[in-house]
Write an enzyme that holds these catalytic residues in place. Structure first.
Site, PDB file in Angstrom:
ATOM      1  N   PHE A 218       0.838  -1.502  -0.453  1.00  0.00           N
ATOM      2  CA  PHE A 218      -0.041  -0.009  -0.107  1.00  0.00           C
ATOM      3  C   PHE A 218       1.201   1.167   0.143  1.00  0.00           C
ATOM      4  CE2 PHE A 218      -2.402  -3.488   2.937  1.00  0.00           C
ATOM      5  CZ  PHE A 218      -3.179  -3.373   2.064  1.00  0.00           C
ATOM      6  N   ASP A 289       0.208   0.033   4.790  1.00  0.00           N
ATOM      7  CA  ASP A 289      -0.105   0.762   6.095  1.00  0.00           C
ATOM      8  C   ASP A 289      -1.737   0.949   4.791  1.00  0.00           C
ATOM      9  OD1 ASP A 289      -1.006   3.151   6.091  1.00  0.00           O
ATOM     10  OD2 ASP A 289       0.255   4.140   5.092  1.00  0.00           O
ATOM     11  N   CYS A 329      -5.874   3.340   9.792  1.00  0.00           N
ATOM     12  CA  CYS A 329      -6.940   3.812   9.960  1.00  0.00           C
ATOM     13  C   CYS A 329      -7.913   3.893   9.925  1.00  0.00           C
ATOM     14  CB  CYS A 329      -5.761   5.086   8.625  1.00  0.00           C
ATOM     15  SG  CYS A 329      -6.497   4.095   6.942  1.00  0.00           S
TER      16      CYS A 329
HETATM   17  C1  SAM Z   1      -3.122   4.998   2.957  1.00  0.00           C
HETATM   18  S1  SAM Z   1      -2.549   5.212   1.573  1.00  0.00           S
HETATM   19  C2  SAM Z   1      -0.765   4.669   2.117  1.00  0.00           C
HETATM   20  C3  SAM Z   1      -0.377   6.351   2.335  1.00  0.00           C
HETATM   21  C4  SAM Z   1       0.859   6.279   2.018  1.00  0.00           C
HETATM   22  N1  SAM Z   1       1.606   4.104   3.021  1.00  0.00           N
HETATM   23  C5  SAM Z   1       2.154   6.845   2.072  1.00  0.00           C
HETATM   24  O1  SAM Z   1       2.575   6.952   3.110  1.00  0.00           O
HETATM   25  O2  SAM Z   1       1.648   8.026   1.348  1.00  0.00           O
HETATM   26  C6  SAM Z   1      -3.387   3.447   0.839  1.00  0.00           C
HETATM   27  C7  SAM Z   1      -2.764   2.827  -0.625  1.00  0.00           C
HETATM   28  O3  SAM Z   1      -3.195   2.034  -0.906  1.00  0.00           O
HETATM   29  C8  SAM Z   1      -4.117   1.936  -2.072  1.00  0.00           C
HETATM   30  N2  SAM Z   1      -5.245   0.848  -2.242  1.00  0.00           N
HETATM   31  C9  SAM Z   1      -6.084   0.852  -1.571  1.00  0.00           C
HETATM   32  N3  SAM Z   1      -6.523  -0.601  -1.554  1.00  0.00           N
HETATM   33  C10 SAM Z   1      -5.086  -1.228  -2.240  1.00  0.00           C
HETATM   34  C11 SAM Z   1      -5.635  -2.936  -1.814  1.00  0.00           C
HETATM   35  N4  SAM Z   1      -6.459  -3.935  -2.174  1.00  0.00           N
HETATM   36  N5  SAM Z   1      -4.102  -3.444  -2.694  1.00  0.00           N
HETATM   37  C12 SAM Z   1      -2.961  -2.465  -2.862  1.00  0.00           C
HETATM   38  N6  SAM Z   1      -2.838  -1.437  -2.998  1.00  0.00           N
HETATM   39  C13 SAM Z   1      -4.591  -0.814  -2.495  1.00  0.00           C
HETATM   40  C14 SAM Z   1      -4.302   2.658  -2.342  1.00  0.00           C
HETATM   41  O4  SAM Z   1      -3.873   3.040  -3.980  1.00  0.00           O
HETATM   42  C15 SAM Z   1      -3.489   3.893  -1.948  1.00  0.00           C
HETATM   43  O5  SAM Z   1      -1.885   4.335  -2.409  1.00  0.00           O
END
Ligand code: SAM
Length: 383
Positions: A218, A289, A329
């Site tokens: 993520f 994350d 979160c």
């Molecule tokens: C909370 S953000 C992560 C923030 C990042 N760690 C940072 O420090 O900037 C969550 C991320 O998960 C991705 N995401 C959402 N659902 C997902 C999934 N099922 N598999 C992979 N990535 C996913 C989103 O595109 C997003 O970029």
């Protein structure tokens, strides 16, 4: 004259103790016909003043409280002053690492219901989860623009990005976190463009990165991976479902170091964790994350199951002695519950918590509003 809402006797104690959300069940009588954004005067059954709030029109929580000062007048100058007070509190915070990307307004914690304002260099982005402050957004944006000498402030919502004050931001703004630089898309990036709530955690987790093979799951635009590489990681591997996020992550790797050529998988994280195990891949440090996997209400056990399965899949990829930096979160995932999920996922492997992580001081937790505490995390060492 402001509309008056009489609350039940039972609601008096929590509301006087500064609970900022008024449940529908706390309302005994509404005098007038408040519309979304109307100022409402809350009174006890005895007629005694309790607080001033704004009608939010939400079925479960129709009123968001703003002030307990009976003399307050909720108008443009009140909200301009509240936004400025919030920004001035931020100016006194010793944010680490030094940064020009921070949260200027964090909703209820700053007395501005449902509103967040994030600063990115010379620009800022507003978002809101209720329309109750809509009459005052432009006034607040103009006040912040003048106070902080910003070039522009945009509002992000389903209509896109609307300039509220000053100039339109460029396609990307480059922000800094300590020695690192990141490009942020203020108009199209997720949330307000960047996750400044993970600023301190990126640095803390990076301390475990020297000589480590790191998996950043993520990863969004690469915040944790870039910090890990700059701290001396041997390798990084990144996973995210968003192609735009990964493209931006590549750009951020290029911006911060000589080698940007690390593997990135555009994939569902759960699927990719499974396939990495099938490929017998192992890592020394794994970062999880995810977005909010647990809704505030609804099927809690199903959502807890998603967290559990995620931890378990990641732990299978950790070498003995490896570290898992894992986050939630979801406000409903309290620290105790999160510990329980990690413990269950570890099963018969020893699991030591090395650090507990949370949200930084520019996302302050309002004690009378437990929902303002939403980010929990830990670094665990697996035997
Ligand atoms: C909370 S953000 C992560 C923030 C990042 N760690 C940072 O420090 O900037 C969550 C991320 O998960 C991705 N995401 C959402 N659902 C997902 C999934 N099922 N598999 C992979 N990535 C996913 C989103 O595109 C997003 O970029």
């Amino acid at each position: 004259m402001a509309d008056t809402v009489t609350v039940t006797k039972g609601a008096l104690q929590p509301l006087k103790a500064r609970r900022p959300w008024v449940d529908a069940g706390m309302i005994q009588r509404t005098r007038g016909a408040p519309r979304t954004g109307s100022a409402v005067r809350l009174v006890a059954p005895s007629g005694e003043f309790v607080a001033w709030g704004l009608w939010a029109g939400d079925r479960r929580f129709p009123i968001r409280l703003v002030t307990w000062d009976p003399e307050a007048v909720l108008d443009g100058s009140y909200f301009r002053a509240a936004a400025l007070a919030s920004a001035r509190r931020r100016a006194r915070l010793p944010l680490q690492p030094p940064t020009d990307a921070s949260r200027l307004v964090f909703g209820e914690s700053d007395g501005l219901p449902g509103l967040v304002v994030d600063r990115y260099g010379d620009f800022a982005v507003m978002k809101r989860d209720t329309r109750c402050l809509d009459d005052y957004l432009t006034a607040m944006a103009e006040a912040l623009l003048g106070e902080l000498d910003l070039s522009g402030i945009v509002l992000r919502d389903e209509a896109g990005a609307t300039v509220l004050a000053g100039a339109e931001p460029p396609e990307e703004v480059t922000i800094r976190e300590g020695d690192l630089r990141f490009r942020v898309d203020l108009r199209g990036g997720q949330k307000t463009g960047w996750f400044c709530d993970q600023r301190e955690n990126r640095q803390r987790v990076a301390r475990y990165a020297p000589d480590a093979d790191v998996l950043d799951v993520f990863c969004y635009t690469g915040g944790f991976a870039v910090a890990a590489l700059s701290a001396g990681a041997k390798s990084v591997h990144m996973v995210d479902s968003s192609a735009e996020a990964l493209e931006a992550a590549r750009g951020n790797l290029e911006l911060n170091g000589p080698n940007a050529n690390w593997p990135m998988d555009q994939s569902d994280a759960f699927d990719r964790l499974r396939s990495l195990a099938e490929e017998d891949r192992c890592f020394d440090l794994i970062i999880l994350d995810p977005p909010k996997l647990q809704p505030s209400h609804g099927d809690a056990s199903k959502a807890e199951g998603a967290y559990l399965s995620l931890q378990g899949l990641a732990m299978k990829l950790l070498r003995p002695g490896g570290r898992l930096a894992t986050f939630s979160c979801s406000g409903a995932m309290t620290r105790g519950r999160f510990d329980g999920v990690v413990a269950r996922a570890a099963g018969d492997r020893s699991c030591r918590i090395l650090e507990r992580l949370g949200q930084p001081a520019d996302h302050p937790i309002l004690l009378s509003h437990p929902k303002s505490e939403y980010l929990t995390g830990l670094v665990a060492e697996l035997g």
